[in-house]
Motif scaffolding. Structure first.
Motif, PDB file in Angstrom:
ATOM      1  N   VAL A   1       0.668  -1.015   0.528  1.00 57.30           N
ATOM      2  CA  VAL A   1      -0.141  -0.299   0.359  1.00 57.30           C
ATOM      3  C   VAL A   1       0.855   1.040   0.178  1.00 57.30           C
ATOM      4  CG1 VAL A   1      -1.362   1.283   1.503  1.00 57.30           C
ATOM      5  CG2 VAL A   1      -1.905  -1.064   0.819  1.00 57.30           C
ATOM      6  N   ASN A   2       1.906   1.136   1.015  1.00 56.17           N
ATOM      7  CA  ASN A   2       3.454   2.252   0.823  1.00 56.17           C
ATOM      8  C   ASN A   2       4.117   2.214  -0.064  1.00 56.17           C
ATOM      9  OD1 ASN A   2       1.970   3.627   2.732  1.00 56.17           O
ATOM     10  ND2 ASN A   2       2.551   1.890   4.296  1.00 56.17           N
ATOM     11  N   LEU A   3       4.249   1.578  -0.680  1.00 58.52           N
ATOM     12  CA  LEU A   3       5.003   0.806  -2.098  1.00 58.52           C
ATOM     13  C   LEU A   3       4.696   0.843  -3.316  1.00 58.52           C
ATOM     14  CD1 LEU A   3       7.520  -1.468   0.026  1.00 58.52           C
ATOM     15  CD2 LEU A   3       7.712   1.069  -0.567  1.00 58.52           C
ATOM     16  N   SER A   4       3.840   2.393  -3.924  1.00 62.72           N
ATOM     17  CA  SER A   4       2.746   2.455  -4.786  1.00 62.72           C
ATOM     18  C   SER A   4       3.378   1.471  -6.448  1.00 62.72           C
ATOM     19  CB  SER A   4       2.527   3.338  -5.340  1.00 62.72           C
ATOM     20  OG  SER A   4       2.568   4.306  -5.283  1.00 62.72           O
ATOM     21  N   ASP A   5       4.811   1.680  -6.389  1.00 58.20           N
ATOM     22  CA  ASP A   5       5.475   1.492  -7.579  1.00 58.20           C
ATOM     23  C   ASP A   5       6.325   0.006  -7.654  1.00 58.20           C
ATOM     24  OD1 ASP A   5       5.240   4.040  -9.106  1.00 58.20           O
ATOM     25  OD2 ASP A   5       6.392   4.835  -8.004  1.00 58.20           O
ATOM     26  N   TRP A   6       5.714  -0.628  -6.329  1.00 56.20           N
ATOM     27  CA  TRP A   6       6.099  -2.555  -6.359  1.00 56.20           C
ATOM     28  C   TRP A   6       4.703  -3.228  -6.268  1.00 56.20           C
ATOM     29  CZ3 TRP A   6      11.656  -3.130  -5.688  1.00 56.20           C
ATOM     30  CH2 TRP A   6      12.180  -2.585  -5.471  1.00 56.20           C
ATOM     31  N   GLN A   7       5.428  -4.202  -6.902  1.00 53.57           N
ATOM     32  CA  GLN A   7       4.413  -5.268  -7.274  1.00 53.57           C
ATOM     33  C   GLN A   7       5.123  -6.935  -6.485  1.00 53.57           C
ATOM     34  OE1 GLN A   7       3.755  -5.862 -11.737  1.00 53.57           O
ATOM     35  NE2 GLN A   7       2.612  -4.368 -11.844  1.00 53.57           N
ATOM     36  N   ARG A   8       4.572  -7.787  -6.168  1.00 47.58           N
ATOM     37  CA  ARG A   8       5.126  -8.647  -6.189  1.00 47.58           C
ATOM     38  C   ARG A   8       4.997  -9.605  -6.852  1.00 47.58           C
ATOM     39  NH1 ARG A   8       2.835 -12.484  -1.072  1.00 47.58           N
ATOM     40  NH2 ARG A   8       4.254 -14.333  -1.239  1.00 47.58           N
ATOM     41  N   LYS A   9       6.047 -10.402  -6.903  1.00 42.61           N
ATOM     42  CA  LYS A   9       5.902 -11.273  -8.174  1.00 42.61           C
ATOM     43  C   LYS A   9       6.888 -12.518  -7.733  1.00 42.61           C
ATOM     44  CE  LYS A   9       6.073  -8.900 -11.698  1.00 42.61           C
ATOM     45  NZ  LYS A   9       5.849  -8.721 -13.289  1.00 42.61           N
ATOM     46  N   GLY A  10       6.216 -13.616  -7.397  1.00 48.55           N
ATOM     47  CA  GLY A  10       6.623 -14.306  -6.549  1.00 48.55           C
ATOM     48  C   GLY A  10       7.111 -13.931  -4.789  1.00 48.55           C
ATOM     49  N   ASP A  11       8.158 -14.524  -4.741  1.00 46.23           N
ATOM     50  CA  ASP A  11       8.612 -14.764  -3.776  1.00 46.23           C
ATOM     51  C   ASP A  11       9.795 -13.293  -3.921  1.00 46.23           C
ATOM     52  OD1 ASP A  11      11.206 -15.512  -5.018  1.00 46.23           O
ATOM     53  OD2 ASP A  11      11.996 -16.667  -3.589  1.00 46.23           O
ATOM     54  N   ALA A  12       9.203 -12.444  -4.697  1.00 48.20           N
ATOM     55  CA  ALA A  12      10.110 -11.161  -4.287  1.00 48.20           C
ATOM     56  C   ALA A  12       9.435  -9.904  -4.407  1.00 48.20           C
ATOM     57  CB  ALA A  12      10.958 -11.104  -5.097  1.00 48.20           C
ATOM     58  N   LEU A  13      10.024  -8.601  -4.214  1.00 48.79           N
ATOM     59  CA  LEU A  13       9.128  -7.501  -4.562  1.00 48.79           C
ATOM     60  C   LEU A  13       9.724  -6.835  -6.121  1.00 48.79           C
ATOM     61  CD1 LEU A  13       8.750  -5.907  -1.133  1.00 48.79           C
ATOM     62  CD2 LEU A  13       7.324  -7.156  -2.539  1.00 48.79           C
ATOM     63  N   GLU A  14       8.903  -5.960  -6.884  1.00 42.46           N
ATOM     64  CA  GLU A  14      10.010  -5.609  -8.101  1.00 42.46           C
ATOM     65  C   GLU A  14       9.295  -4.155  -8.362  1.00 42.46           C
ATOM     66  OE1 GLU A  14      11.134  -8.972 -10.717  1.00 42.46           O
ATOM     67  OE2 GLU A  14       9.625  -7.573 -12.435  1.00 42.46           O
ATOM     68  N   ARG A  15       9.799  -3.869  -9.213  1.00 39.54           N
ATOM     69  CA  ARG A  15       9.655  -2.575  -9.643  1.00 39.54           C
ATOM     70  C   ARG A  15      10.582  -2.563 -10.817  1.00 39.54           C
ATOM     71  NH1 ARG A  15      10.281   3.936  -6.880  1.00 39.54           N
ATOM     72  NH2 ARG A  15       9.411   5.074  -8.975  1.00 39.54           N
ATOM     73  N   THR A  16       9.786  -1.634 -11.532  1.00 41.30           N
ATOM     74  CA  THR A  16      11.002  -1.166 -13.405  1.00 41.30           C
ATOM     75  C   THR A  16      11.004   0.509 -12.935  1.00 41.30           C
ATOM     76  OG1 THR A  16      10.647  -3.046 -13.761  1.00 41.30           O
ATOM     77  CG2 THR A  16      11.172  -0.920 -15.334  1.00 41.30           C
ATOM     78  N   ALA A  17      11.650   1.353 -12.706  1.00 42.38           N
ATOM     79  CA  ALA A  17      11.743   2.498 -13.177  1.00 42.38           C
ATOM     80  C   ALA A  17      12.184   3.277 -14.968  1.00 42.38           C
ATOM     81  CB  ALA A  17      12.605   3.392 -12.015  1.00 42.38           C
TER      82      ALA A  17
END
Length: 96
Positions: free
Chosen positions: A15-31
């Motif tokens: 909720v506080n990391l709006s640019d991040w997504q959960r991908k399996g067992d990790a958090l991921e963000r592209t910038a």
């Protein structure tokens, strides 16, 4: 060892990391940065933070596009270390 976060705690963190997504067992963000030198500037700043915390993200560099992937490999998934580092990465990206 750090405690693995359950699904509810991961969802709350996102909720506080709006640019991040959960991908399996990790958090991921592209910038996407303005150009390659700015992307490398971000990578260098993130590297300093990661080294000081002894918690290192996977980073994919494609010209001016950076993808960060966070998982506490030694614990087998997402921990508070990953959530904290994700917030710090956001601060670096937002500061350039």
């Amino acid at each position: 060892m750090a405690e693995l976060l359950n699904d509810e705690r991961i969802d709350e963190a996102l909720v506080n990391l709006s640019d991040w997504q959960r991908k399996g067992d990790a958090l991921e963000r592209t910038a996407q940065l303005a150009d390659f030198p700015q992307a490398i500037q971000v990578v260098n700043r993130v590297a300093e933070i990661a080294e000081s915390e002894n918690h290192h993200p996977d980073i994919d560099i494609r010209w001016r596009n950076l993808t960060f992937r966070l998982s506490t490999h030694s614990d087998g998934g997402i921990t508070q270390k990953d959530v904290t580092l994700a917030g710090e990465i956001d601060e670096v990206i937002n500061s350039v």
